[in-house]
Motif scaffolding. Structure first.
Motif, mmCIF file in Angstrom:
data_model
loop_
_atom_site.group_PDB
_atom_site.id
_atom_site.type_symbol
_atom_site.label_atom_id
_atom_site.label_comp_id
_atom_site.label_asym_id
_atom_site.label_seq_id
_atom_site.Cartn_x
_atom_site.Cartn_y
_atom_site.Cartn_z
ATOM 1 N N ALA A 1 8.834 1.398 -5.972
ATOM 2 C CA ALA A 1 9.717 1.016 -4.763
ATOM 3 C C ALA A 1 8.789 0.484 -3.580
ATOM 4 N N ILE A 2 9.050 -0.794 -3.566
ATOM 5 C CA ILE A 2 8.343 -1.569 -2.526
ATOM 6 C C ILE A 2 9.316 -1.840 -1.393
ATOM 7 N N GLY A 3 9.471 -1.128 -0.589
ATOM 8 C CA GLY A 3 10.545 -1.224 0.683
ATOM 9 C C GLY A 3 11.683 -1.003 0.112
ATOM 10 N N ALA A 4 12.562 -1.665 0.132
ATOM 11 C CA ALA A 4 14.210 -1.557 -0.370
ATOM 12 C C ALA A 4 14.150 -2.317 -1.705
ATOM 13 N N ARG A 5 13.005 -2.848 -2.240
ATOM 14 C CA ARG A 5 12.930 -3.563 -3.590
ATOM 15 C C ARG A 5 12.663 -2.662 -4.517
ATOM 16 N N ARG A 6 12.924 -2.802 -5.835
ATOM 17 C CA ARG A 6 12.602 -1.854 -7.080
ATOM 18 C C ARG A 6 12.221 -3.103 -8.069
ATOM 19 N N ARG A 7 10.973 -2.848 -8.530
ATOM 20 C CA ARG A 7 10.415 -3.721 -9.512
ATOM 21 C C ARG A 7 10.114 -2.788 -10.653
ATOM 22 N N ARG A 8 9.840 -3.664 -11.882
ATOM 23 C CA ARG A 8 9.552 -3.023 -13.140
ATOM 24 C C ARG A 8 8.718 -3.718 -13.756
ATOM 25 N N PHE A 9 7.633 -3.108 -14.564
ATOM 26 C CA PHE A 9 6.790 -3.593 -15.352
ATOM 27 C C PHE A 9 6.995 -3.043 -16.845
ATOM 28 N N THR B 1 0.741 -1.360 0.092
ATOM 29 C CA THR B 1 0.109 -0.218 0.066
ATOM 30 C C THR B 1 0.814 1.226 -0.090
ATOM 31 N N ASP B 2 0.479 2.368 -0.784
ATOM 32 C CA ASP B 2 1.303 3.564 -0.685
ATOM 33 C C ASP B 2 2.498 3.314 -1.245
ATOM 34 N N VAL B 3 2.643 2.798 -2.431
ATOM 35 C CA VAL B 3 3.788 2.411 -3.055
ATOM 36 C C VAL B 3 4.098 3.438 -3.914
ATOM 37 N N PRO B 4 5.247 4.140 -3.794
ATOM 38 C CA PRO B 4 5.742 5.267 -4.926
ATOM 39 C C PRO B 4 6.015 4.705 -6.443
ATOM 40 N N PHE B 5 5.722 5.073 -7.260
ATOM 41 C CA PHE B 5 5.928 4.603 -8.703
ATOM 42 C C PHE B 5 6.302 5.640 -9.593
ATOM 43 N N VAL B 6 6.939 5.275 -10.609
ATOM 44 C CA VAL B 6 7.193 6.158 -11.932
ATOM 45 C C VAL B 6 6.671 5.143 -12.904
ATOM 46 N N ILE B 7 6.041 6.062 -13.882
ATOM 47 C CA ILE B 7 5.746 5.532 -15.317
ATOM 48 C C ILE B 7 6.489 6.619 -16.591
ATOM 49 N N GLU B 8 7.089 6.094 -17.545
ATOM 50 C CA GLU B 8 7.765 6.771 -18.382
ATOM 51 C C GLU B 8 7.307 6.170 -19.694
#
Length: 222
Positions: free
Chosen positions: A96-104, A69-76
């Motif tokens: 940015a899910i805690g210390a993890r970085r995920r991409r879609f 919840t309340d996960v910061p994200f960027v879309i480019e």
């Protein structure tokens, strides 16, 4: 030359909220990119048995197995011409899910009057998209047929073994923010993955696309 979305949607494109027209008007002719930054108020997934499926997708930046919840994200969203001469727009999301970085990762191209969405770092999955406008001027995107491509291997994914996505994106004039709500369902097994959130956008010249946003391989087959 109009954007790939305007070419496919025709007159319906003018029914989108003006801010959505600008966002999905990103293209080579306009020469600008769109960068959105915001918060996913919720990222969720289906039952425990969906986790292996999502973990496999994570390896090629197709799906993410995490929740939050309340996960910061960027879309480019950057337009570019791919090696086959097709105008393409990136839809790269980073969370940015805690210390993890995920991409879609996704790249969308115009092909024979439709939008084909290539998913993942190597454009392994090609998905047909249906684009519509609802009564509030929101964009409603629905995924349909899916194909898998890897070297000489090519086959259509039966919907029984794949997910169908429905995404609604709209602009709130009061908040002056874009909102997005996505759900992916399987016809037999139900809900697989989803998120909802909001973001603001900035537009920047698209004369140069960052290399980190490009897929590692471009697929000719649609």
């Amino acid at each position: 030359m109009t954007s790939i979305f305007e070419r496919v949607m025709g007159e319906d494109f003018t029914r989108l909220h003006p801010q959505l027209q600008r966002r999905f008007g990103v293209g080579l002719d306009r020469g600008e990119a769109c960068i959105g930054r915001g918060i996913m108020t919720q990222i969720r997934r289906g039952p425990w048995w969906t986790v292996p499926f999502l973990q496999i997708g994570r390896l090629r930046n197709i799906l993410i197995p995490d929740t939050g919840t309340d996960v910061p994200f960027v879309i480019e969203n950057y337009p570019y011409l791919d090696p086959y001469g097709r105008e393409t727009v990136t839809f790269v999301r980073e969370y940015a899910i805690g210390a993890r970085r995920r991409r879609f990762d996704a790249t969308m191209v115009h092909d024979a009057g439709r939008i084909v969405d290539y998913l993942g770092t190597h454009q392994h999955l090609a998905v047909d998209l249906d684009l519509a406008v609802d009564e509030d001027g929101a964009l409603v995107l629905t995924s349909h047929a899916q194909r898998f491509y890897e070297g000489p291997v090519a086959f259509a994914f039966p919907l029984l073994f794949s997910g169908r996505a429905r995404l609604r994106e709209w602009f709130d004039d009061t908040e002056e923010r874009f909102h997005v709500d996505l759900e992916v369902h399987n016809e037999r097994f139900g809900f697989l993955f989803g998120y909802r959130g909001s973001f603001t956008c900035e537009w920047t010249p698209a004369s140069h696309i960052p290399a980190r946003l490009l897929p590692r391989r471009h697929e000719r087959r649609t």
